[in-house]
Enzyme design. Structure first.
Site, PDB file in Angstrom:
ATOM      1  N   ALA A 113       0.852  -1.196   0.000  1.00  0.00           N
ATOM      2  CA  ALA A 113       0.000   0.000   0.000  1.00  0.00           C
ATOM      3  C   ALA A 113       0.880   1.236   0.000  1.00  0.00           C
ATOM      4  O   ALA A 113       2.104   1.150   0.170  1.00  0.00           O
ATOM      5  CB  ALA A 113      -0.890   0.011   1.238  1.00  0.00           C
ATOM      6  N   LYS A 114       0.298   2.366  -0.209  1.00  0.00           N
ATOM      7  CA  LYS A 114       1.008   3.641  -0.068  1.00  0.00           C
ATOM      8  C   LYS A 114      -0.035   4.728   0.116  1.00  0.00           C
ATOM      9  O   LYS A 114      -1.154   4.624  -0.408  1.00  0.00           O
ATOM     10  CB  LYS A 114       1.828   3.939  -1.329  1.00  0.00           C
ATOM     11  CG  LYS A 114       2.961   4.900  -1.081  1.00  0.00           C
ATOM     12  CD  LYS A 114       4.163   4.154  -0.531  1.00  0.00           C
ATOM     13  CE  LYS A 114       5.289   5.069  -0.151  1.00  0.00           C
ATOM     14  NZ  LYS A 114       6.450   4.271   0.303  1.00  0.00           N
ATOM     15  N   GLY A 115       0.348   5.762   0.857  1.00  0.00           N
ATOM     16  CA  GLY A 115      -0.585   6.862   1.059  1.00  0.00           C
ATOM     17  C   GLY A 115       0.125   8.178   0.897  1.00  0.00           C
ATOM     18  O   GLY A 115       1.361   8.236   0.878  1.00  0.00           O
TER      19      GLY A 115
END
Ligand code: NAD
Length: 425
Positions: A113-115
């Protein structure tokens, strides 16, 4: 009310496109079906939120927050949160996929994931940043969770922000949930050994590769680009293992000493000098800092920024081994040149995965409600890194491909097999 315009996508030899190019080569070598290829290519979930924040001047500013879960096939998704003015959905999407491959290559039970939040934390007060972190956490309250999606620091965020995130998430659930986020301060459940983990993994993969290439660490020379967390720890630990570090650099310049730079002294100098090597006297200053990359050394560790080994300099590289501490330091076009020259490159998704491995240990310790010693953390992460290296090395022989493509093959194969077993609709 102020609104920040979306940032344009940069037009350059993009490391994230480079990543997709390698993914495609590995998928083809592996004989991945079109169906599974499409599953792995597309992100599982993308969430975009608006975060209205009351700034210190009393005005409300709306920030855009993004979280992309690329894959949760292997387990809960894992990836950092970036606070930067040029955060863009396309980039976050690619970085999330990168995390999927990195976790899979070291065989930890996480998806990717990445934000990100498009903001400029340098121009914001501590209070404004805290409100933004808390608002982002609440907006993602159904996305985050120790069994769903576990954020971590990235550019523009650190332990302080992770503490606020953990606190906000915990309050919303009426109990303390440290395992929702990693990269926390030690007193809040952070792990011993996390600070040096990435540099340590670089050291372990460098030594494993040197063994294969029959390079003796006690006579080997090494140049390290970047002297931040990853570069300085990698340099220090490699020096401890017998290598002579003849060159180091940071954004202020590069320093060369054919007798070897004393890394402990260089670190002490940096720490007493506003965090930079500027004015360092333990080596002669190279006129052109980028020349560090083309020095005649056995081992080269790029540990600064992306896209530094490109078609412009790849044919001048003299190292026998490149160990990628940074993410994306080599462009896909440069790969072919390095391969032709017989230079082994231990790729980023393997070489710098020591960081995410110890983040995983932080989560494990939080869930156990127990704290490991630094010694236990180091021993276990060394073993994971060594096993991952050996796995990738075996794949490179089996498929007759360079280490980089082999790493993607190992990762994609693992996720594809798991997906096939789990099945779908
Ligand atoms: P950092 O900010 O601590 O250090 C970066 C270093 O690079 C600094 O010394 C800086 O002066 C130097 N630098 C910047 N531009 C340079 C240039 N053009 N030439 C030479 N040096 C330059 O960052 P870090 O945490 O050490 O991360 C370095 C790289 O490693 C990044 O690509 C990061 O994504 C990657 N990485 C970091 C971790 C981690 O755990 N910190 C984990 C995986 C990957």
């Amino acid at each position: 009310m102020a609104y920040i315009e979306p940032a344009p996508i940069k037009d350059r030899e993009n490391p994230l496109e480079s990543m997709m190019e390698r993914f495609n080569i590995a998928a083809e070598k592996l004989g991945l079906s079109d169906e599974v290829y499409n599953v792995l290519k597309n992100p599982a979930k993308q969430v975009i939120v608006s975060l209205p924040i009351t700034m210190d001047n009393g005005k409300i500013q709306v920030f855009e927050g993004i979280r992309v879960i690329h894959s949760n096939i292997l387990g809960p998704a894992k990836g950092g949160i970036r606070f930067a003015p040029d955060v863009h959905l396309d980039e976050v999407r690619a970085l999330a996929a990168w995390m999927t491959w990195k976790c899979a290559v070291v065989d930890i039970p996480y998806g990717g994931a990445k934000g990100g939040v498009r903001c400029n934390p340098r121009e914001m007060s501590k209070g404004e940043i805290e409100r933004l972190v808390r608002a982002y956490t609440m907006a993602m309250i159904d996305v985050f969770g120790p069994d769903k999606d576990i954020p971590a620091p990235d550019m523009g965020t650190g332990p302080r922000e992770m503490a606020w995130l953990m606190d906000e998430f915990s309050k919303a659930h009426g109990m303390t949930i440290p395992a929702v986020v990693t990269g926390k301060p030690l007193v809040l459940g952070g792990s011993l050994g996390r600070t040096e983990a990435t540099g340590r993994g670089v050291m372990v993969s460098a030594l494993a590769a040197m063994q294969k290439l029959k390079i003796n660490p006690f006579t080997a020379t090494c140049a390290v680009q970047g002297f931040g967390n990853v570069g300085s720890w990698a340099a220090r630990l490699l020096e401890e293992r017998g290598l002579k570090i003849v060159a180091i650099s940071d954004h202020t310049g590069a320093f060369y000493n054919e007798k070897g730079i004393n890394i402990v002294e260089a670190i002490a100098y940096r720490d007493s000098n506003n965090g930079t090597l500027e004015g360092f006297a333990g080596g002669e200053r190279l006129e052109n800092a980028a020349d560090l990359l083309t020095l005649k050394v056995d081992v080269l560790v790029p540990a600064a920024v992306e896209d530094v080994i490109t078609t412009a300099n790849a044919d001048q590289i003299k190292a026998k081994l490149i160990v990628e501490g940074a993410n994306g330091p080599t462009s896909a076009k440069a790969d072919a040149i390095l391969n032709e020259k017989g230079i082994m490159a231990v790729p980023d998704i393997l070489a710098n995965a020591g960081g995410v491995t110890v983040s995983y240990f932080e989560w494990v310790q939080n869930r156990l409600g127990y704290k490991w010693t630094a010694d236990r953390v180091n021993r276990r992460s060394d073993r994971i890194m060594k096993d991952a290296f050996d796995n990738v090395y075996q794949a490179s022989i089996k498929y007759d491909v360079p280490m980089r493509i082999a790493a993607y093959i190992v990762a994609i194969d693992k996720v594809a097999q798991t997906y096939t077993y789990r099945g779908g609709y």
